[in-house]
Design a protein around this motif. Structure first.
Motif, PDB file in Angstrom:
ATOM      1  N   GLU A  11       0.816  -1.212   0.000  1.00 42.06           N
ATOM      2  CA  GLU A  11       0.000   0.000   0.000  1.00 42.06           C
ATOM      3  C   GLU A  11       0.846   1.257   0.000  1.00 42.06           C
ATOM      4  OE1 GLU A  11      -3.598   0.144   0.102  1.00 42.06           O
ATOM      5  OE2 GLU A  11      -3.162  -1.875  -0.616  1.00 42.06           O
ATOM      6  N   GLY A  12       2.148   1.097   0.058  1.00 47.26           N
ATOM      7  CA  GLY A  12       3.034   2.238   0.157  1.00 47.26           C
ATOM      8  C   GLY A  12       3.426   2.482   1.598  1.00 47.26           C
ATOM      9  N   GLY A  13       4.584   3.085   1.789  1.00 40.83           N
ATOM     10  CA  GLY A  13       5.072   3.352   3.131  1.00 40.83           C
ATOM     11  C   GLY A  13       6.315   2.544   3.432  1.00 40.83           C
ATOM     12  N   ARG A  59      18.898  -1.223   6.180  1.00 38.47           N
ATOM     13  CA  ARG A  59      17.784  -2.034   5.677  1.00 38.47           C
ATOM     14  C   ARG A  59      16.529  -1.176   5.616  1.00 38.47           C
ATOM     15  NH1 ARG A  59      21.265  -4.520   4.082  1.00 38.47           N
ATOM     16  NH2 ARG A  59      21.807  -6.730   4.356  1.00 38.47           N
ATOM     17  N   TRP A  60      16.712   0.138   5.713  1.00 33.97           N
ATOM     18  CA  TRP A  60      15.595   1.073   5.670  1.00 33.97           C
ATOM     19  C   TRP A  60      15.052   1.148   4.249  1.00 33.97           C
ATOM     20  CZ3 TRP A  60      13.298   5.338   3.660  1.00 33.97           C
ATOM     21  CH2 TRP A  60      12.431   6.058   4.471  1.00 33.97           C
ATOM     22  N   GLY A  61      13.759   1.329   4.120  1.00 31.30           N
ATOM     23  CA  GLY A  61      13.166   1.477   2.800  1.00 31.30           C
ATOM     24  C   GLY A  61      11.851   2.217   2.865  1.00 31.30           C
ATOM     25  N   TYR A  62      11.447   2.774   1.736  1.00 29.10           N
ATOM     26  CA  TYR A  62      10.156   3.462   1.659  1.00 29.10           C
ATOM     27  C   TYR A  62       9.628   3.330   0.240  1.00 29.10           C
ATOM     28  CZ  TYR A  62       6.684   6.418   3.874  1.00 29.10           C
ATOM     29  OH  TYR A  62       5.535   6.871   4.465  1.00 29.10           O
ATOM     30  N   PHE A  63       8.293   3.162   0.153  1.00 31.36           N
ATOM     31  CA  PHE A  63       7.607   2.919  -1.116  1.00 31.36           C
ATOM     32  C   PHE A  63       6.539   3.992  -1.287  1.00 31.36           C
ATOM     33  CE2 PHE A  63       4.913  -0.514  -3.511  1.00 31.36           C
ATOM     34  CZ  PHE A  63       5.185   0.106  -4.708  1.00 31.36           C
ATOM     35  N   LEU A  79      16.661   2.080   0.616  1.00 35.38           N
ATOM     36  CA  LEU A  79      16.016   1.872  -0.680  1.00 35.38           C
ATOM     37  C   LEU A  79      14.772   2.740  -0.782  1.00 35.38           C
ATOM     38  CD1 LEU A  79      15.707   0.179  -3.348  1.00 35.38           C
ATOM     39  CD2 LEU A  79      14.269  -1.378  -2.010  1.00 35.38           C
ATOM     40  N   LEU A  80      14.691   3.529  -1.845  1.00 34.20           N
ATOM     41  CA  LEU A  80      13.514   4.343  -2.134  1.00 34.20           C
ATOM     42  C   LEU A  80      12.869   3.807  -3.410  1.00 34.20           C
ATOM     43  CD1 LEU A  80      11.718   6.858  -1.603  1.00 34.20           C
ATOM     44  CD2 LEU A  80      13.334   8.165  -3.004  1.00 34.20           C
ATOM     45  N   VAL A  81      11.609   3.363  -3.305  1.00 32.07           N
ATOM     46  CA  VAL A  81      10.874   2.815  -4.446  1.00 32.07           C
ATOM     47  C   VAL A  81       9.758   3.793  -4.816  1.00 32.07           C
ATOM     48  CG1 VAL A  81       9.597   0.838  -5.343  1.00 32.07           C
ATOM     49  CG2 VAL A  81      11.357   0.485  -3.596  1.00 32.07           C
ATOM     50  N   LEU A  82       9.729   4.191  -6.071  1.00 33.32           N
ATOM     51  CA  LEU A  82       8.759   5.173  -6.544  1.00 33.32           C
ATOM     52  C   LEU A  82       7.991   4.600  -7.735  1.00 33.32           C
ATOM     53  CD1 LEU A  82      11.097   8.321  -6.570  1.00 33.32           C
ATOM     54  CD2 LEU A  82       9.435   7.716  -4.801  1.00 33.32           C
ATOM     55  N   ASP A  83       6.668   4.649  -7.654  1.00 32.35           N
ATOM     56  CA  ASP A  83       5.825   4.175  -8.751  1.00 32.35           C
ATOM     57  C   ASP A  83       5.020   5.352  -9.294  1.00 32.35           C
ATOM     58  OD1 ASP A  83       4.458   2.677 -10.580  1.00 32.35           O
ATOM     59  OD2 ASP A  83       3.219   1.615  -9.130  1.00 32.35           O
ATOM     60  N   GLU A  84       5.416   5.820 -10.480  1.00 38.86           N
ATOM     61  CA  GLU A  84       4.781   6.947 -11.163  1.00 38.86           C
ATOM     62  C   GLU A  84       4.686   8.182 -10.263  1.00 38.86           C
ATOM     63  OE1 GLU A  84       1.169   5.701 -13.045  1.00 38.86           O
ATOM     64  OE2 GLU A  84       2.126   4.040 -14.089  1.00 38.86           O
ATOM     65  N   PRO A  85       5.800   8.653  -9.726  1.00 41.64           N
ATOM     66  CA  PRO A  85       5.771   9.816  -8.832  1.00 41.64           C
ATOM     67  C   PRO A  85       5.406  11.108  -9.543  1.00 41.64           C
ATOM     68  CG  PRO A  85       8.033   9.251  -9.369  1.00 41.64           C
ATOM     69  CD  PRO A  85       7.174   8.147  -9.921  1.00 41.64           C
ATOM     70  N   GLU A  86       5.407  11.110 -10.881  1.00 42.46           N
ATOM     71  CA  GLU A  86       5.088  12.331 -11.607  1.00 42.46           C
ATOM     72  C   GLU A  86       3.628  12.737 -11.504  1.00 42.46           C
ATOM     73  OE1 GLU A  86       4.714   8.955 -14.656  1.00 42.46           O
ATOM     74  OE2 GLU A  86       5.977   9.479 -12.953  1.00 42.46           O
ATOM     75  N   ALA A  87       2.761  11.831 -11.041  1.00 40.26           N
ATOM     76  CA  ALA A  87       1.332  12.153 -10.921  1.00 40.26           C
ATOM     77  C   ALA A  87       1.148  13.345  -9.990  1.00 40.26           C
ATOM     78  CB  ALA A  87       0.561  10.949 -10.383  1.00 40.26           C
ATOM     79  N   GLY A  88       0.535  14.397 -10.490  1.00 40.18           N
ATOM     80  CA  GLY A  88       0.291  15.584  -9.680  1.00 40.18           C
ATOM     81  C   GLY A  88       1.425  16.582  -9.683  1.00 40.18           C
ATOM     82  N   LEU A  89       2.547  16.267 -10.345  1.00 41.57           N
ATOM     83  CA  LEU A  89       3.691  17.175 -10.350  1.00 41.57           C
ATOM     84  C   LEU A  89       3.744  17.957 -11.663  1.00 41.57           C
ATOM     85  CD1 LEU A  89       6.582  14.987  -8.870  1.00 41.57           C
ATOM     86  CD2 LEU A  89       5.069  16.576  -7.673  1.00 41.57           C
ATOM     87  N   SER A  90       3.937  19.250 -11.560  1.00 46.42           N
ATOM     88  CA  SER A  90       4.110  20.092 -12.738  1.00 46.42           C
ATOM     89  C   SER A  90       5.457  19.783 -13.388  1.00 46.42           C
ATOM     90  CB  SER A  90       4.057  21.572 -12.346  1.00 46.42           C
ATOM     91  OG  SER A  90       5.198  21.916 -11.571  1.00 46.42           O
ATOM     92  N   LEU A  91       5.679  20.351 -14.561  1.00 42.83           N
ATOM     93  CA  LEU A  91       6.947  20.145 -15.255  1.00 42.83           C
ATOM     94  C   LEU A  91       8.120  20.608 -14.393  1.00 42.83           C
ATOM     95  CD1 LEU A  91       8.629  19.418 -17.735  1.00 42.83           C
ATOM     96  CD2 LEU A  91       8.161  21.705 -18.622  1.00 42.83           C
ATOM     97  N   LEU A  92       7.990  21.801 -13.806  1.00 42.90           N
ATOM     98  CA  LEU A  92       9.079  22.318 -12.980  1.00 42.90           C
ATOM     99  C   LEU A  92       9.288  21.459 -11.737  1.00 42.90           C
ATOM    100  CD1 LEU A  92       8.559  26.195 -13.199  1.00 42.90           C
ATOM    101  CD2 LEU A  92      10.268  24.787 -14.368  1.00 42.90           C
ATOM    102  N   SER A  93       8.197  20.935 -11.180  1.00 44.97           N
ATOM    103  CA  SER A  93       8.325  20.066 -10.012  1.00 44.97           C
ATOM    104  C   SER A  93       8.998  18.751 -10.383  1.00 44.97           C
ATOM    105  CB  SER A  93       6.948  19.800  -9.399  1.00 44.97           C
ATOM    106  OG  SER A  93       6.407  20.978  -8.835  1.00 44.97           O
ATOM    107  N   GLN A  94       8.729  18.254 -11.588  1.00 46.14           N
ATOM    108  CA  GLN A  94       9.399  17.033 -12.037  1.00 46.14           C
ATOM    109  C   GLN A  94      10.897  17.272 -12.226  1.00 46.14           C
ATOM    110  OE1 GLN A  94       7.469  14.736 -15.226  1.00 46.14           O
ATOM    111  NE2 GLN A  94       5.597  15.885 -14.830  1.00 46.14           N
ATOM    112  N   ILE A  95      11.248  18.428 -12.765  1.00 48.73           N
ATOM    113  CA  ILE A  95      12.666  18.764 -12.924  1.00 48.73           C
ATOM    114  C   ILE A  95      13.344  18.841 -11.560  1.00 48.73           C
ATOM    115  CG2 ILE A  95      14.278  20.555 -13.675  1.00 48.73           C
ATOM    116  CD1 ILE A  95      12.277  21.219 -15.919  1.00 48.73           C
ATOM    117  N   SER A  96      12.650  19.471 -10.609  1.00 40.77           N
ATOM    118  CA  SER A  96      13.186  19.568  -9.250  1.00 40.77           C
ATOM    119  C   SER A  96      13.388  18.190  -8.630  1.00 40.77           C
ATOM    120  CB  SER A  96      12.245  20.413  -8.374  1.00 40.77           C
ATOM    121  OG  SER A  96      12.699  20.464  -7.043  1.00 40.77           O
ATOM    122  N   LEU A  97      12.398  17.286  -8.837  1.00 43.65           N
ATOM    123  CA  LEU A  97      12.506  15.931  -8.304  1.00 43.65           C
ATOM    124  C   LEU A  97      13.661  15.182  -8.952  1.00 43.65           C
ATOM    125  CD1 LEU A  97      11.531  13.552  -6.626  1.00 43.65           C
ATOM    126  CD2 LEU A  97       9.819  13.072  -8.399  1.00 43.65           C
ATOM    127  N   ALA A  98      13.834  15.333 -10.269  1.00 43.94           N
ATOM    128  CA  ALA A  98      14.930  14.661 -10.967  1.00 43.94           C
ATOM    129  C   ALA A  98      16.281  15.095 -10.398  1.00 43.94           C
ATOM    130  CB  ALA A  98      14.866  14.937 -12.467  1.00 43.94           C
TER     131      ALA A  98
END
Length: 240
Positions: free
Chosen positions: A70-72, A101-105, A156-175
């Motif tokens: 479910e994420g987390g 062994r820390w991780g987040y989804f 470990l950081l696992v991301l599934d389609e994190p671009e949802a809800g992010l503007s172009l500039l926010s996606q650049i910032s995340l990258a």
């Protein structure tokens, strides 16, 4: 890959294909994963069309690592309607010598439920934050910043389609943010449709299709070609 990799996960190995194979084992990328395995780098990005298996692979690897579907984090939350496949039961993770062994989804489709859970279950490490009073993009960015602040020893950081809800500039910032995580010893595994996030420097890009998956360069990706074609001439796609 070197046997003494410091990555939390250096390789995913599959068990033999079930004799009575059905979904998701009939999907090309899943069959290839079970047959050939998949090496992971400091940042591995899965791309491809809807339905080819990106989220299925991401979810299975996250669950095999011990994260909630479910994420987390590894503090599993009950699901009202479990939808995950059994693929995580047929893969094994070859871990590096990372001490963490820390991780987040974080996944787009369950973000609302995760934010509600975090609001209703604050702790001394996670003071109450009213995520639902923020936009989706703002809530995602704040949550990610909080979790990255807790990964002092890597993980470990696992991301599934994190671009949802992010503007172009926010996606650049995340990258740009993701590109700097290797300095903190944080491994990233991400599925995305975004050419912006796929362009994150240093990423190993794996393109999935119905037949399987293959490593690609950014310029070779179908999604990049389609975005370029659309921006050059939207009418080509019938938008007149």
């Amino acid at each position: 890959m070197a046997a003494f990799s410091t990555l939390p996960i250096r390789e995913v190995i599959g068990d033999p294909m079930p004799e009575d194979a059905r979904w998701p084992f009939t999907m090309g990328p899943v069959a290839q994963l079970l047959r050939d395995g998949l090496e992971l780098s400091e940042m591995t990005i899965l791309v491809g069309e809807n339905g080819v298996g990106k989220s299925t692979l991401i979810e299975a690897i996250a669950m095999a690592y011990g994260l909630s579907p479910e994420g987390g984090s590894k503090n599993l939350r009950e699901s009202d309607r479990p939808t995950e496949s059994s693929l995580h039961e047929r893969i094994r993770l070859v871990r590096g010598i990372s001490r963490s062994r820390w991780g987040y989804f974080l996944r787009a489709e369950t973000m609302h439920g995760l934010l509600t859970y975090l609001e209703e279950n604050p702790s001394q490490y996670r003071p109450e934050t009213l995520y639902h009073e923020r936009s989706h993009g703002q809530a995602f960015s704040e949550l990610l910043a909080t979790k990255l602040g807790q990964m002092r020893d890597g993980g470990l950081l696992v991301l599934d389609e994190p671009e949802a809800g992010l503007s172009l500039l926010s996606q650049i910032s995340l990258a740009n943010q993701l590109a700097g995580l290797r300095e903190d010893g944080i491994q990233v595994l991400m599925a995305t449709h975004s050419p912006v996030l796929t362009a994150t420097p240093g990423a190993r890009i794996i393109e999935l299709d119905e037949a399987g998956f293959q490593e690609r360069s950014w310029n070779e990706l179908m999604t990049v070609a389609l975005y370029r074609r659309f921006l050059a001439d939207p009418g080509y796609f019938g938008l007149e």
